[in-house]
Design an enzyme around this catalytic site. Structure first.
Site, PDB file in Angstrom:
ATOM      1  N   LYS A  49      -7.904  -1.335  -4.221  1.00  0.00           N
ATOM      2  CA  LYS A  49      -6.922  -0.907  -3.218  1.00  0.00           C
ATOM      3  C   LYS A  49      -6.830   0.611  -3.183  1.00  0.00           C
ATOM      4  CE  LYS A  49      -4.527  -5.247  -3.312  1.00  0.00           C
ATOM      5  NZ  LYS A  49      -3.621  -6.152  -3.993  1.00  0.00           N
ATOM      6  N   GLN A  93       1.655  -5.904  -7.395  1.00  0.00           N
ATOM      7  CA  GLN A  93       0.541  -6.821  -7.620  1.00  0.00           C
ATOM      8  C   GLN A  93       1.048  -8.091  -8.307  1.00  0.00           C
ATOM      9  OE1 GLN A  93      -2.755  -6.159  -6.620  1.00  0.00           O
ATOM     10  NE2 GLN A  93      -3.067  -8.303  -7.155  1.00  0.00           N
ATOM     11  N   ASP A 116       2.792  -6.026   2.257  1.00  0.00           N
ATOM     12  CA  ASP A 116       2.217  -7.350   1.983  1.00  0.00           C
ATOM     13  C   ASP A 116       2.810  -8.402   2.926  1.00  0.00           C
ATOM     14  OD1 ASP A 116       0.208  -7.668   0.141  1.00  0.00           O
ATOM     15  OD2 ASP A 116       1.532  -7.645  -1.605  1.00  0.00           O
TER      16      ASP A 116
END
Ligand code: NDP
Length: 278
Positions: A49, A93, A116
């Site tokens: 990422k 995460q 997200d």
């Protein structure tokens, strides 16, 4: 013979577009990634990422926290990042260590920085058809379809899997694109029959070789979200690719299909978030 949907190439094309857009902005979009603990796979995802942000000219920072970090310490960091003006997107995460309440953490992220698209506010907006962000993996699937010239409107779409991350949101997005959507799961009766009805079949189950040729009708578009290890230890999807590919009209490979799109859509969401702040 199916046309192979090349997720790597489509992803590279979108990243080039993002890079171009970022280069014209006065504000550099910024992404903060938080990783708690030392899960090896998560470390790889986080590294990827960060590299992806650099590739398109975005700012990124990674917060590595030890596995014994308390929930309140994590919430405190998120609160700080919520207020940080150079950060437009915050990603925690997953999975988190068992002693941390995942739902509380997701809800603590400013919905305007929830790149997200896991916050209930953004899930609600997606559901009513007024999304701010689109969840990354499903958004990647929709891009693969549209950039391959595959029309969803009026098609029978079957989604296998109903997770909050993939199955449910892709079903909602296909519905908003005017597909006629069926969602299947582990309690579905006669799954093969449901799948055979699909003109567009999306599998997000997480079992190698799960979708066999008898479950796919001739000419179907087959989107394989699964990431598994096959009996030979190699990376593979849910679909028995060798047997299904000759029947399908389009198919995504694993690796190189849906996978490369997920991080690219995260970059896109970070750009969207940055644009909203200016
Ligand atoms: P989950 O484990 O959360 O969900 C799996 C779904 O499959 C569940 O809804 C489950 O049904 C369903 N399922 C399990 N067994 C059966 C069965 N026998 N028949 C029908 N349905 C079944 O997984 P995720 O959605 O998080 O991920 C799915 C796969 O996609 C994984 O391989 C994951 O690694 C991959 N993935 C890939 C991404 C990418 O970037 N390419 C991103 C995210 C995930 P039930 O709800 O009834 O239990």
């Amino acid at each position: 013979m199916a046309k192979i949907i090349d997720g790597k190439a489509i992803s590279a094309q979108i990243r080039a577009e993002l890079r171009e857009e970022v280069s014209k902005m006065n504000t550099k979009p910024g992404l903060a990634v938080i990783l708690v603990g030392d899960d090896l796979a998560s470390h790889t995802y986080v590294r990827n990422k960060k590299a992806a942000c650099e590739e398109v000219g975005m700012y990124s920072e990674v917060h590595y926290l030890p596995g014994e970090t308390t929930e309140s310490e994590l919430l405190e960091l998120i609160e700080k990042l919520n207020r940080d003006e150079k950060i437009h997107g915050i990603l925690v995460q997953l999975p988190l260590p068992a002693h941390i309440n995942e739902s509380a953490v997701i809800k603590s992220i400013d919905p305007g920085k929830d790149v997200d698209c896991f916050h209930p506010y953004n899930v609600g907006r997606l559901t009513i058809g007024e999304p701010v962000f689109l969840p990354c993996t499903p958004a990647g699937i929709m891009e693969l379809l549209s950039r391959s010239g595959i029309e969803v409107a009026g098609k029978r779409c079957v989604v296998v899997g109903r997770s909050n991350i993939v199955g449910k949101p892709i079903a909602i997005m296909l519905l908003h694109a005017n597909g006629t959507v069926t969602v299947c799961h582990s309690k579905t009766k006669d799954l093969a029959e449901e799948c055979r009805r699909a003109e567009i079949l999306v599998s997000a189950v997480g079992r190698a070789g799960f979708i066999t040729a008898d479950m796919v009708s001739t000419g179907a578009v087959v989107i394989d979200v699964g990431i598994n290890r096959g009996p030979d230890g190699k990376l593979c999807g849910d679909v028995d690719f060798a047997a299904v590919e000759p029947k399908a009209s389009y198919i995504t490979p694993v690796p190189g299909g849906v996978g490369p799109m997920t991080i690219t859509m995260l970059l896109k969401n970070t750009l969207v978030a940055a644009k909203q702040r200016v």
